[in-house]
Scaffold this motif. Sequence first.
Motif, PDB file in Angstrom:
ATOM      1  N   ASN A  79       0.832  -1.197   0.000  1.00  0.00           N
ATOM      2  CA  ASN A  79       0.000   0.000   0.000  1.00  0.00           C
ATOM      3  C   ASN A  79       0.874   1.258   0.000  1.00  0.00           C
ATOM      4  OD1 ASN A  79      -2.689   1.380   0.425  1.00  0.00           O
ATOM      5  ND2 ASN A  79      -1.632   2.018   2.289  1.00  0.00           N
ATOM      6  N   PHE A  80       1.832   1.327   0.911  1.00  0.00           N
ATOM      7  CA  PHE A  80       2.707   2.491   1.012  1.00  0.00           C
ATOM      8  C   PHE A  80       3.503   2.679  -0.280  1.00  0.00           C
ATOM      9  CE2 PHE A  80       6.705   4.575   2.041  1.00  0.00           C
ATOM     10  CZ  PHE A  80       6.285   5.688   2.761  1.00  0.00           C
ATOM     11  N   VAL A  81       4.078   1.611  -0.784  1.00  0.00           N
ATOM     12  CA  VAL A  81       4.876   1.689  -2.011  1.00  0.00           C
ATOM     13  C   VAL A  81       4.012   2.162  -3.174  1.00  0.00           C
ATOM     14  CG1 VAL A  81       6.209   0.343  -3.682  1.00  0.00           C
ATOM     15  CG2 VAL A  81       6.564  -0.015  -1.242  1.00  0.00           C
ATOM     16  N   GLY A  82       2.798   1.606  -3.299  1.00  0.00           N
ATOM     17  CA  GLY A  82       1.892   2.019  -4.371  1.00  0.00           C
ATOM     18  C   GLY A  82       1.520   3.488  -4.279  1.00  0.00           C
ATOM     19  N   LEU A  83       1.253   3.960  -3.067  1.00  0.00           N
ATOM     20  CA  LEU A  83       0.932   5.383  -2.876  1.00  0.00           C
ATOM     21  C   LEU A  83       2.150   6.263  -3.160  1.00  0.00           C
ATOM     22  CD1 LEU A  83      -1.214   5.119   0.376  1.00  0.00           C
ATOM     23  CD2 LEU A  83      -2.054   5.714  -1.920  1.00  0.00           C
ATOM     24  N   ALA A  84       3.313   5.837  -2.699  1.00  0.00           N
ATOM     25  CA  ALA A  84       4.534   6.617  -2.905  1.00  0.00           C
ATOM     26  C   ALA A  84       4.896   6.726  -4.385  1.00  0.00           C
ATOM     27  CB  ALA A  84       5.695   6.004  -2.130  1.00  0.00           C
ATOM     28  N   ARG A  85       4.691   5.666  -5.121  1.00  0.00           N
ATOM     29  CA  ARG A  85       5.064   5.656  -6.542  1.00  0.00           C
ATOM     30  C   ARG A  85       3.958   6.149  -7.467  1.00  0.00           C
ATOM     31  NH1 ARG A  85       8.580   0.044  -6.694  1.00  0.00           N
ATOM     32  NH2 ARG A  85      10.428   0.977  -5.757  1.00  0.00           N
TER      33      ARG A  85
ATOM     34  N   GLY B  93      -2.739  18.002   4.716  1.00  0.00           N
ATOM     35  CA  GLY B  93      -1.729  18.798   5.382  1.00  0.00           C
ATOM     36  C   GLY B  93      -1.892  18.995   6.876  1.00  0.00           C
ATOM     37  N   ASP B  94      -3.039  18.586   7.416  1.00  0.00           N
ATOM     38  CA  ASP B  94      -3.273  18.843   8.843  1.00  0.00           C
ATOM     39  C   ASP B  94      -3.519  17.575   9.660  1.00  0.00           C
ATOM     40  OD1 ASP B  94      -5.796  18.072   8.015  1.00  0.00           O
ATOM     41  OD2 ASP B  94      -6.759  19.986   8.504  1.00  0.00           O
ATOM     42  N   GLY B  95      -3.368  16.418   9.042  1.00  0.00           N
ATOM     43  CA  GLY B  95      -3.602  15.164   9.746  1.00  0.00           C
ATOM     44  C   GLY B  95      -4.999  14.613   9.565  1.00  0.00           C
ATOM     45  N   SER B  96      -5.876  15.353   8.912  1.00  0.00           N
ATOM     46  CA  SER B  96      -7.264  14.904   8.737  1.00  0.00           C
ATOM     47  C   SER B  96      -7.473  14.091   7.459  1.00  0.00           C
ATOM     48  CB  SER B  96      -8.210  16.103   8.723  1.00  0.00           C
ATOM     49  OG  SER B  96      -8.014  16.886   7.552  1.00  0.00           O
ATOM     50  N   GLY B  97      -6.496  14.109   6.564  1.00  0.00           N
ATOM     51  CA  GLY B  97      -6.674  13.448   5.275  1.00  0.00           C
ATOM     52  C   GLY B  97      -6.537  11.941   5.348  1.00  0.00           C
ATOM     53  N   ASP B  98      -7.483  11.248   4.730  1.00  0.00           N
ATOM     54  CA  ASP B  98      -7.336   9.807   4.569  1.00  0.00           C
ATOM     55  C   ASP B  98      -7.341   9.510   3.078  1.00  0.00           C
ATOM     56  OD1 ASP B  98     -10.014   9.335   3.604  1.00  0.00           O
ATOM     57  OD2 ASP B  98     -10.733   9.317   5.665  1.00  0.00           O
ATOM     58  N   VAL B  99      -7.180   8.265   2.727  1.00  0.00           N
ATOM     59  CA  VAL B  99      -7.028   7.909   1.315  1.00  0.00           C
ATOM     60  C   VAL B  99      -8.293   7.313   0.700  1.00  0.00           C
ATOM     61  CG1 VAL B  99      -4.518   7.684   1.336  1.00  0.00           C
ATOM     62  CG2 VAL B  99      -5.932   5.726   1.990  1.00  0.00           C
TER      63      VAL B  99
ATOM     64  N   GLY C 105      -3.048   5.927   4.523  1.00  0.00           N
ATOM     65  CA  GLY C 105      -1.863   6.495   3.901  1.00  0.00           C
ATOM     66  C   GLY C 105      -0.923   7.182   4.875  1.00  0.00           C
ATOM     67  N   GLN C 106      -1.416   7.565   6.047  1.00  0.00           N
ATOM     68  CA  GLN C 106      -0.543   8.255   6.980  1.00  0.00           C
ATOM     69  C   GLN C 106       0.407   7.269   7.650  1.00  0.00           C
ATOM     70  OE1 GLN C 106      -2.020  11.442   9.387  1.00  0.00           O
ATOM     71  NE2 GLN C 106      -3.851  11.666   8.100  1.00  0.00           N
ATOM     72  N   PHE C 107       1.578   7.762   7.951  1.00  0.00           N
ATOM     73  CA  PHE C 107       2.637   6.924   8.514  1.00  0.00           C
ATOM     74  C   PHE C 107       3.395   7.721   9.555  1.00  0.00           C
ATOM     75  CE2 PHE C 107       4.344   9.302   4.993  1.00  0.00           C
ATOM     76  CZ  PHE C 107       5.558   9.776   5.474  1.00  0.00           C
ATOM     77  N   PHE C 108       4.183   7.032  10.339  1.00  0.00           N
ATOM     78  CA  PHE C 108       5.100   7.716  11.243  1.00  0.00           C
ATOM     79  C   PHE C 108       6.423   6.993  11.255  1.00  0.00           C
ATOM     80  CE2 PHE C 108       2.687   4.864  14.013  1.00  0.00           C
ATOM     81  CZ  PHE C 108       3.653   4.273  14.818  1.00  0.00           C
ATOM     82  N   ILE C 109       7.450   7.744  11.627  1.00  0.00           N
ATOM     83  CA  ILE C 109       8.807   7.221  11.731  1.00  0.00           C
ATOM     84  C   ILE C 109       9.249   7.446  13.162  1.00  0.00           C
ATOM     85  CG2 ILE C 109      11.169   7.331  10.852  1.00  0.00           C
ATOM     86  CD1 ILE C 109       9.928   8.786   8.340  1.00  0.00           C
ATOM     87  N   LEU C 110       9.675   6.393  13.823  1.00  0.00           N
ATOM     88  CA  LEU C 110      10.086   6.510  15.215  1.00  0.00           C
ATOM     89  C   LEU C 110      11.355   7.339  15.351  1.00  0.00           C
ATOM     90  CD1 LEU C 110       9.441   2.962  16.712  1.00  0.00           C
ATOM     91  CD2 LEU C 110       8.075   5.037  16.990  1.00  0.00           C
ATOM     92  N   ASP C 111      11.353   8.203  16.365  1.00  0.00           N
ATOM     93  CA  ASP C 111      12.527   8.984  16.729  1.00  0.00           C
ATOM     94  C   ASP C 111      13.289   8.292  17.854  1.00  0.00           C
ATOM     95  OD1 ASP C 111      14.240  11.309  16.648  1.00  0.00           O
ATOM     96  OD2 ASP C 111      13.234  12.029  18.461  1.00  0.00           O
ATOM     97  N   ALA C 112      12.675   7.293  18.466  1.00  0.00           N
ATOM     98  CA  ALA C 112      13.274   6.514  19.561  1.00  0.00           C
ATOM     99  C   ALA C 112      12.444   5.237  19.727  1.00  0.00           C
ATOM    100  CB  ALA C 112      13.261   7.318  20.857  1.00  0.00           C
ATOM    101  N   ALA C 113      12.921   4.332  20.529  1.00  0.00           N
ATOM    102  CA  ALA C 113      12.146   3.122  20.833  1.00  0.00           C
ATOM    103  C   ALA C 113      10.819   3.524  21.483  1.00  0.00           C
ATOM    104  CB  ALA C 113      12.935   2.217  21.776  1.00  0.00           C
ATOM    105  N   ALA C 114       9.767   2.761  21.176  1.00  0.00           N
ATOM    106  CA  ALA C 114       8.435   3.030  21.730  1.00  0.00           C
ATOM    107  C   ALA C 114       7.759   1.701  22.063  1.00  0.00           C
ATOM    108  CB  ALA C 114       7.611   3.845  20.748  1.00  0.00           C
ATOM    109  N   PRO C 115       8.229   1.011  23.117  1.00  0.00           N
ATOM    110  CA  PRO C 115       7.689  -0.313  23.440  1.00  0.00           C
ATOM    111  C   PRO C 115       6.194  -0.317  23.728  1.00  0.00           C
ATOM    112  CG  PRO C 115       9.159   0.475  25.181  1.00  0.00           C
ATOM    113  CD  PRO C 115       9.276   1.432  24.041  1.00  0.00           C
ATOM    114  N   HIS C 116       5.638   0.810  24.146  1.00  0.00           N
ATOM    115  CA  HIS C 116       4.196   0.850  24.391  1.00  0.00           C
ATOM    116  C   HIS C 116       3.399   0.618  23.107  1.00  0.00           C
ATOM    117  CE1 HIS C 116       4.990   5.007  23.125  1.00  0.00           C
ATOM    118  NE2 HIS C 116       3.699   5.120  22.881  1.00  0.00           N
ATOM    119  N   LEU C 117       3.966   0.994  21.949  1.00  0.00           N
ATOM    120  CA  LEU C 117       3.278   0.740  20.676  1.00  0.00           C
ATOM    121  C   LEU C 117       3.242  -0.754  20.358  1.00  0.00           C
ATOM    122  CD1 LEU C 117       4.600   3.659  18.437  1.00  0.00           C
ATOM    123  CD2 LEU C 117       2.474   3.530  19.768  1.00  0.00           C
TER     124      LEU C 117
END
Length: 148
Positions: free
Chosen positions: A2-8, A48-54, A86-98
């Motif tokens: 899904n991510f690859v298809g959206l990115a490309r 642009g504000d976090g409200s968009g979905d695909v 389509g929204q994603f996040f990239i960890l800035d540190a370990a997040a074991p609670h996730l």
Amino acid sequence: ANFVGLARGKRPFWDPRTASWETRPLFNGTTFHRVFPGFMIQGGCHVGDGSGDVGYTIPDELVAGAAHDRAGLLCMANKGPNTNGGQFFILDAAAPHLTAMGTYSIFGACKPVDVIHRIAGKPRSPVRADRPVTPVLIKSVRISRSEG
């Protein structure tokens, strides 16, 4: 996929601004609309504000033994179990609670990690503490595959 298809630009997504299904690279020209130092940076919102979905959702894709254990991991953002889009996040540190929550799919890794740290550390709005004062633009997404 899904991510690859959206990115490309191979996977159509709903764009509320044009009120139509679009087939173009979704992430190009978007921003990291949420930043939390020591946690994560979030992008993928074409509004642009976090409200968009695909316009559709995909189920969680959890891999046994996978853990949110380091900076750089690329994960699906969602509104609860099986609401990925389509929204994603990239960890800035370990997040074991996730990992314990069991609903945030890990599907890649980003590098260099120092860039993630710099984005997460951008000054944030006094009005909305999760928004960078100056938008951080995603010019384009480059995908490479590697073993492991």
